[in-house]
Design an enzyme around this catalytic site. Structure first.
Site, short mmCIF file in Angstrom:
data_model
loop_
_atom_site.label_atom_id
_atom_site.label_comp_id
_atom_site.label_asym_id
_atom_site.label_seq_id
_atom_site.Cartn_x
_atom_site.Cartn_y
_atom_site.Cartn_z
N GLY A 15 9.25 1.46 19.19
CA GLY A 15 8.09 1.73 20.01
C GLY A 15 7.40 0.50 20.57
O GLY A 15 8.04 -0.46 21.02
N ARG A 36 9.06 -0.77 7.05
CA ARG A 36 9.45 -0.21 5.76
C ARG A 36 10.94 0.10 5.65
O ARG A 36 11.46 0.22 4.55
CB ARG A 36 8.67 1.08 5.49
CG ARG A 36 7.17 0.91 5.36
CD ARG A 36 6.50 2.24 5.14
NE ARG A 36 5.04 2.12 5.03
CZ ARG A 36 4.22 3.14 4.85
NH1 ARG A 36 4.71 4.36 4.76
NH2 ARG A 36 2.92 2.93 4.76
N ALA A 102 1.62 -1.87 12.97
CA ALA A 102 1.98 -0.79 12.05
C ALA A 102 0.90 0.29 12.07
O ALA A 102 -0.29 -0.01 12.07
CB ALA A 102 2.14 -1.34 10.64
N SER A 159 -6.48 2.08 19.47
CA SER A 159 -6.09 3.33 20.13
C SER A 159 -7.25 3.84 20.95
O SER A 159 -8.43 3.59 20.64
CB SER A 159 -5.70 4.39 19.09
OG SER A 159 -5.60 5.67 19.68
N TYR A 172 -7.43 9.11 11.63
CA TYR A 172 -6.77 8.20 12.56
C TYR A 172 -7.80 7.52 13.46
O TYR A 172 -7.80 6.29 13.63
CB TYR A 172 -5.75 8.95 13.41
CG TYR A 172 -5.01 8.09 14.40
CD1 TYR A 172 -3.92 7.33 14.00
CD2 TYR A 172 -5.42 8.02 15.73
CE1 TYR A 172 -3.24 6.53 14.91
CE2 TYR A 172 -4.74 7.22 16.64
CZ TYR A 172 -3.66 6.49 16.23
OH TYR A 172 -2.99 5.70 17.13
N LYS A 176 -8.73 3.44 13.54
CA LYS A 176 -8.56 2.62 14.74
C LYS A 176 -9.88 2.07 15.25
O LYS A 176 -9.93 0.98 15.82
CB LYS A 176 -7.85 3.44 15.83
CG LYS A 176 -6.39 3.75 15.52
CD LYS A 176 -5.57 2.48 15.36
CE LYS A 176 -4.08 2.76 15.21
NZ LYS A 176 -3.28 1.52 15.10
N THR A 207 6.18 7.13 23.51
CA THR A 207 6.74 6.67 22.23
C THR A 207 7.35 7.86 21.51
O THR A 207 7.26 9.00 21.96
CB THR A 207 5.64 6.04 21.35
OG1 THR A 207 4.68 7.05 21.04
CG2 THR A 207 4.96 4.88 22.05
#
Length: 263
Positions: A15, A36, A102, A159, A172, A176, A207
């Site tokens: 991405g 990861r 990440a 974001s 989320y 952000k 993405t």
């Protein structure tokens, strides 16, 4: 002196992170991807363009791209990264750029979101950024601004939901938004030592995450974006290259959302 710079990129195996890696590699950056999954990292590193030897100006240099496998949300990972020997060790004074890319998403109303999910989202999206910057500064991993190839810097990926909010994405959005607050605080704290800290605020980008949207959802979102389309990873990567190389960029926050934040 060599013009080769070294960039660490978390979440760099796909991405936006991988696109940033490609742009940087084409501009004389040696890349170390952090993620990861070893198989994804191996594939990602093999896709990066090789650094032209002549860019090293004859000076002996490690021109190989690399990867480090691990969970960036864990303090132990960063302690291992600071080791001078063994797998995952990063030498002092060798990092010119840290890109914190990440991140994991969340799609559920808060009351239906398990505490473990909340903790994981915040740890991956926000805590990892603090751990990364703290560890690299404390262990003197960033190259000195007096090295002759520009000041070191940090780029944090936030974001659109950090400033606009979104139903079903409380954890989320909060994580952000925290990234933006962290960026501002670090810009003030680290600027005097010659470390620049900036952020990119992407909107809806093509993405793997957005590929899962239904056609109806994509259509509904797109009609509200003034430019009437999703962005591309390459467009985000272009902004990252600007922030990495502009020596007066500190606490610079770039919105790349096609104008959606203006609605």
């Amino acid at each position: 002196m060599s013009s080769i710079r070294h960039a660490l990129i978390t979440g760099g195996s796909r991405g936006i992170g991988l696109s940033i890696a490609h742009h940087l590699a084409r501009n004389s950056y040696r890349i170390t991807l952090i993620s990861r999954t070893r198989s994804a990292l191996e594939t990602a590193v093999s896709s990066l363009p090789l650094i032209s030897p002549e860019n090293a100006f004859g000076r002996a240099a490690n021109l190989n791209h690399a990867y480090i496998e691990g969970d960036v949300s864990l303090s132990q990972f960063w302690e291992n990264l600071n080791s001078e020997t063994g797998d995952g060790g990063v030498e002092k004074g060798t990092v010119d750029l840290l890109v914190n890319c990440a991140g994991i998403s969340q799609n559920s109303l808060l009351v239906r979101t398990q505490p473990s999910v909340i903790e994981n989202v915040v740890a991956t999206n926000l805590t990892s950024v603090m751990l990364a910057v703290r560890a690299l500064i404390k262990a003197k991993k960033f190259r000195s601004k007096d090295a002759g190839i520009g000041s070191p810097s940090v780029i944090n990926l936030a974001s659109l939901l950090a400033i606009k909010g979104g139903r079903g994405a409380v954890a989320y959005s909060a994580s952000k938004a925290g990234v933006l607050g962290l960026t501002r605080a670090l810009a003030a704290e680290c600027g005097p030592m010659g470390l620049r800290v900036n952020a990119i605020v992407p909107g809806y980008v093509e993405t793997d995450m957005t590929k899962g949207f239904s056609p109806a959802a994509r259509e509904e979102i797109t009609k509200h974006i003034p430019l009437k389309r999703f962005g591309t990873c390459d467009e985000i990567a272009q902004a990252a290259l600007f922030l990495a190389t502009n020596e007066y960029a500190n606490n610079c926050v770039i919105n790349l959302d096609g104008g959606l934040s203006a609605i």
